[in-house]
Design an enzyme around this catalytic site. Structure first.
Site, short mmCIF file in Angstrom:
data_model
loop_
_atom_site.label_atom_id
_atom_site.label_comp_id
_atom_site.label_asym_id
_atom_site.label_seq_id
_atom_site.Cartn_x
_atom_site.Cartn_y
_atom_site.Cartn_z
N ASN A 24 -23.06 -22.14 30.96
CA ASN A 24 -23.68 -23.23 30.18
C ASN A 24 -22.63 -24.32 30.01
OD1 ASN A 24 -24.78 -24.89 28.24
ND2 ASN A 24 -24.77 -23.35 26.60
N TRP A 25 -22.80 -25.39 30.75
CA TRP A 25 -21.80 -26.47 30.71
C TRP A 25 -21.91 -27.32 29.45
CZ3 TRP A 25 -21.00 -29.07 36.21
CH2 TRP A 25 -20.35 -28.14 37.05
N LYS A 26 -22.99 -27.14 28.68
CA LYS A 26 -23.20 -27.97 27.48
C LYS A 26 -23.10 -29.45 27.84
CE LYS A 26 -21.71 -24.03 24.83
NZ LYS A 26 -21.11 -23.47 23.63
N HIS A 69 -30.62 -22.12 22.11
CA HIS A 69 -29.17 -21.99 21.90
C HIS A 69 -28.85 -22.37 20.45
CE1 HIS A 69 -24.89 -22.71 22.12
NE2 HIS A 69 -24.89 -21.95 23.20
N GLU A 108 -26.63 -24.10 19.22
CA GLU A 108 -26.32 -25.53 19.03
C GLU A 108 -27.59 -26.36 18.96
OE1 GLU A 108 -23.49 -25.78 22.24
OE2 GLU A 108 -22.14 -24.49 21.10
N GLU A 115 -25.77 -14.18 21.15
CA GLU A 115 -24.59 -15.04 20.99
C GLU A 115 -24.27 -15.19 19.50
OE1 GLU A 115 -23.96 -17.74 24.60
OE2 GLU A 115 -25.29 -18.79 23.24
N GLY A 163 -17.21 -20.61 21.37
CA GLY A 163 -16.17 -21.64 21.46
C GLY A 163 -14.99 -21.42 20.54
N SER A 210 -17.31 -16.79 23.81
CA SER A 210 -15.90 -16.61 24.17
C SER A 210 -15.67 -15.55 25.25
CB SER A 210 -15.05 -16.31 22.93
OG SER A 210 -15.07 -17.43 22.04
N GLY A 263 -19.83 -20.34 28.11
CA GLY A 263 -19.68 -21.77 27.91
C GLY A 263 -18.41 -22.28 28.57
N GLY A 264 -17.35 -22.40 27.77
CA GLY A 264 -16.11 -23.03 28.21
C GLY A 264 -15.58 -22.50 29.54
P1 PGA Z 1 -18.35 -20.17 24.85
O1 PGA Z 1 -19.89 -20.61 24.67
O2 PGA Z 1 -18.30 -19.26 26.06
O3 PGA Z 1 -17.61 -21.46 25.08
O4 PGA Z 1 -17.94 -19.47 23.62
C1 PGA Z 1 -20.91 -19.70 24.87
C2 PGA Z 1 -22.26 -20.34 24.69
O5 PGA Z 1 -22.42 -21.13 23.73
O6 PGA Z 1 -23.19 -20.12 25.49
#
Ligand code: PGA
Length: 250
Positions: free
Chosen positions: A9-11, A93, A95, A163, A169, A209, A230-231
């Protein structure tokens, strides 16, 4: 047998040049047996799917509107994502839930929209730190699961991502026992609602993470069928290493 899934997930990250990471990733995962998915921002879905065409890498969206089209400024429909080359969409998600006030009912409607359009849906659930500290984790994910996963979903195309909000993050992850507890609970909760066979066919991803250094131990946990990353999905080298760890997991 559930096919494992490594989803990135590149956000809100990535410009045209970032598509080179997808080309690089495709070169790294050509022999993998797991499904590999990158969800770039909507602006890059078409470009990314062109770059990934003919490779094992699939492309997805990060959200969709519930309607097929209409007067919804700024939104993107599931059908538009398909048109741009997407195979999946992430819905609910944390967010989106926090920044856009998305409720479980809205998330379920988005999952229905994904199914209508022929997209796989990755439906996210997870507790906040305060909810975990209060001992409410299982109750929270049970409610989210009940209300965010629509009736009559198809097993093959519905994926659940656990999650924990406090792990996203932050570099912090739950213990392996905590991940196992929630994933076993999710499987049992799905079985109670949809039946054993359907529940056993649905993929359960862990997210929060995940990185090359912890992927293998997380993938060894019961009922973990992959990850939503994500990251560490932004760089092909990192995500490729995570895909490899998943490919090597039992
Ligand atoms: P992260 O994000 O791997 O950067 O913790 C995960 C996500 O929100 O899907």
């Amino acid at each position: 047998m559930r096919r494992k899934l490594a989803a990135g997930n590149w956000k809100m990250n990535g410009l045209a040049a970032s598509v080179d990471e997808i080309t690089a990733l495709a070169g790294m995962v050509s022999d993998t047996t797991v499904e590999v998915l990158i969800c770039p921002p909507a602006t890059l879905v078409h470009r990314a799917s062109s770059a990934a065409d003919g490779t094992p890498v699939m492309i997805g969206g990060q959200d969709c509107h519930i309607a097929e089209s209409g007067a919804h400024t700024g939104d993107v429909s599931a059908e538009m994502l398909v048109d741009a080359g997407a195979a999946y969409v992430i819905v609910g998600h944390s967010e989106r839930r926090a920044d856009h006030g998305e409720t479980d009912a809205m998330v379920a409607a988005k999952a229905d929209a994904a199914e209508r359009a022929g997209l796989g849906a990755i439906i996210c659930v997870g507790e906040t730190e305060a909810q975990r500290d209060a001992g409410d984790t299982l109750a929270i994910v049970e409610t989210q699961l009940s209300n965010s996963v629509p009736e009559g979903v198809s097993v093959e195309t519905t994926v659940i991502a656990y999650e924990p909000v406090w792990a996203i993050g932050t570099g912090r992850t739950p213990t392996l026992e905590q991940i196992a507890e929630v994933h076993d609970f999710l499987r049992a909760t799905l079985a109670a609602r949809f039946g054993e066979d359907a529940a056993n066919g649905m993929r359960l991803l862990y997210g929060g993470s995940v990185k090359p250094s912890n992927a293998a131990e997380i993938f060894a946990v019961s009922n973990v069928d992959g990850a939503l990353v994500g990251g560490a999905s932004l760089k092909a080298a990192d995500f490729g290493a995570i895909v490899e760890a998943l490919n090597e997991a039992d």
